[in-house]
Write a protein that holds these residues in place. Structure first.
Motif, PDB file in Angstrom:
ATOM      1  N   ILE A  57       0.864  -1.183   0.000  1.00 23.98           N
ATOM      2  CA  ILE A  57       0.000   0.000   0.000  1.00 23.98           C
ATOM      3  C   ILE A  57       0.898   1.230   0.000  1.00 23.98           C
ATOM      4  N   ARG A  58       0.751   2.059  -1.025  1.00 16.49           N
ATOM      5  CA  ARG A  58       1.574   3.259  -1.155  1.00 16.49           C
ATOM      6  C   ARG A  58       0.687   4.475  -1.390  1.00 16.49           C
ATOM      7  N   ILE A  59       0.941   5.526  -0.616  1.00 17.69           N
ATOM      8  CA  ILE A  59       0.255   6.804  -0.791  1.00 17.69           C
ATOM      9  C   ILE A  59       1.344   7.850  -0.981  1.00 17.69           C
ATOM     10  N   ALA A  60       1.392   8.460  -2.145  1.00 17.91           N
ATOM     11  CA  ALA A  60       2.475   9.384  -2.476  1.00 17.91           C
ATOM     12  C   ALA A  60       2.356  10.715  -1.742  1.00 17.91           C
ATOM     13  N   ARG A  61       1.135  11.221  -1.548  1.00 16.12           N
ATOM     14  CA  ARG A  61       0.987  12.557  -0.979  1.00 16.12           C
ATOM     15  C   ARG A  61      -0.303  12.612  -0.160  1.00 16.12           C
ATOM     16  N   ILE A  62      -0.210  13.233   1.040  1.00  9.26           N
ATOM     17  CA  ILE A  62      -1.374  13.463   1.878  1.00  9.26           C
ATOM     18  C   ILE A  62      -1.442  14.956   2.152  1.00  9.26           C
ATOM     19  N   THR A  63      -2.582  15.576   1.842  1.00  9.15           N
ATOM     20  CA  THR A  63      -2.764  17.008   2.062  1.00  9.15           C
ATOM     21  C   THR A  63      -3.846  17.208   3.109  1.00  9.15           C
ATOM     22  N   LEU A  64      -3.507  17.940   4.184  1.00  7.23           N
ATOM     23  CA  LEU A  64      -4.453  18.259   5.246  1.00  7.23           C
ATOM     24  C   LEU A  64      -4.715  19.757   5.190  1.00  7.23           C
ATOM     25  N   GLN A  65      -5.984  20.150   5.112  1.00  5.50           N
ATOM     26  CA  GLN A  65      -6.304  21.570   4.968  1.00  5.50           C
ATOM     27  C   GLN A  65      -7.522  21.930   5.822  1.00  5.50           C
ATOM     28  N   GLY A  66      -7.395  22.991   6.617  1.00  8.03           N
ATOM     29  CA  GLY A  66      -8.525  23.526   7.361  1.00  8.03           C
ATOM     30  C   GLY A  66      -9.071  22.617   8.435  1.00  8.03           C
ATOM     31  N   GLY A  67      -8.284  21.722   8.951  1.00  8.74           N
ATOM     32  CA  GLY A  67      -8.763  20.797   9.971  1.00  8.74           C
ATOM     33  C   GLY A  67      -8.208  21.117  11.339  1.00  8.74           C
ATOM     34  N   GLU A  68      -8.455  20.209  12.271  1.00  6.10           N
ATOM     35  CA  GLU A  68      -8.005  20.384  13.642  1.00  6.10           C
ATOM     36  C   GLU A  68      -7.447  19.064  14.155  1.00  6.10           C
ATOM     37  N   ILE A  69      -6.239  19.125  14.701  1.00  8.07           N
ATOM     38  CA  ILE A  69      -5.617  17.959  15.332  1.00  8.07           C
ATOM     39  C   ILE A  69      -5.352  18.327  16.784  1.00  8.07           C
ATOM     40  N   ARG A  70      -5.941  17.580  17.706  1.00  5.98           N
ATOM     41  CA  ARG A  70      -5.728  17.817  19.129  1.00  5.98           C
ATOM     42  C   ARG A  70      -4.782  16.756  19.664  1.00  5.98           C
ATOM     43  N   PHE A  71      -3.751  17.208  20.347  1.00  2.00           N
ATOM     44  CA  PHE A  71      -2.785  16.318  20.970  1.00  2.00           C
ATOM     45  C   PHE A  71      -3.044  16.257  22.463  1.00  2.00           C
ATOM     46  N   LEU A  72      -3.012  15.072  23.019  1.00  3.31           N
ATOM     47  CA  LEU A  72      -3.164  14.880  24.442  1.00  3.31           C
ATOM     48  C   LEU A  72      -2.050  13.950  24.895  1.00  3.31           C
ATOM     49  N   ARG A  73      -1.252  14.406  25.833  1.00  2.00           N
ATOM     50  CA  ARG A  73      -0.158  13.581  26.344  1.00  2.00           C
ATOM     51  C   ARG A  73      -0.578  12.996  27.679  1.00  2.00           C
ATOM     52  N   ARG A  74      -0.655  11.672  27.737  1.00  2.00           N
ATOM     53  CA  ARG A  74      -0.990  10.974  28.985  1.00  2.00           C
ATOM     54  C   ARG A  74       0.309  10.695  29.732  1.00  2.00           C
ATOM     55  N   LEU A  75       0.420  11.240  30.916  1.00  2.00           N
ATOM     56  CA  LEU A  75       1.642  11.055  31.699  1.00  2.00           C
ATOM     57  C   LEU A  75       1.598   9.828  32.595  1.00  2.00           C
ATOM     58  N   HIS A  76       0.407   9.313  32.864  1.00  2.76           N
ATOM     59  CA  HIS A  76       0.291   8.133  33.754  1.00  2.76           C
ATOM     60  C   HIS A  76      -0.493   7.053  33.072  1.00  2.76           C
TER      61      HIS A  76
END
Length: 91
Positions: free
Chosen positions: A72-91
Motif C-alpha cells: 500500500i503506497r500513498i504518495a501525498r497526503i494534504t491536510l487543509q482547514g482541519g483540527e488535530i488535538r494532541f493529548l499527552r498521557r503522563l500516567h
C-alpha cells in the motif's frame, strides 16, 4: 490510483482531507492511540519505543519487501482547514 489482487496492492497518488478532526493521544511509553489502527501483528504485545527524532532512514537496495504485508503506497497526503488535538498521557 492503481489497485490489484494476487498480490494485493494499492497505489494512490494523493489524498486530500479538509475540515477534518483528529485526536492523537501520546501514551507514557511514547505510543499513539492510532498506532495499531489496522490491528496488531502476531506476537506484538506492546508498541515499540519511538526512535530519537534525529534518526534518518535509508532504503536498503536489493532488500525484498515483506511479502506477508499488502503493498500500500500513498504518495501525498494534504491536510487543509482541519483540527488535530494532541493529548499527552503522563500516567
Amino acid at each position: 490510483m492503481d489497485v490489484g489482487v494476487n498480490p494485493l496492492h494499492v497505489r494512490i497518488d494523493g489524498i486530500a482531507l479538509s475540515n477534518f478532526y483528529s485526536r492523537l493521544i501520546i501514551y507514557p511509553d511514547g505510543s499513539l492511540n492510532v498506532q495499531n489502527i489496522m490491528g496488531r501483528s502476531e506476537g506484538q504485545e506492546k508498541a515499540p519505543i519511538p526512535l530519537p527524532p534525529e534518526r534518518t532512514f535509508r532504503a536498503t537496495p536489493g532488500r525484498a519487501p515483506d511479502s506477508s504485508l499488502p503493498d500500500i503506497r500513498i504518495a501525498r497526503i494534504t491536510l487543509q482547514g482541519g483540527e488535530i488535538r494532541f493529548l499527552r498521557r503522563l500516567h
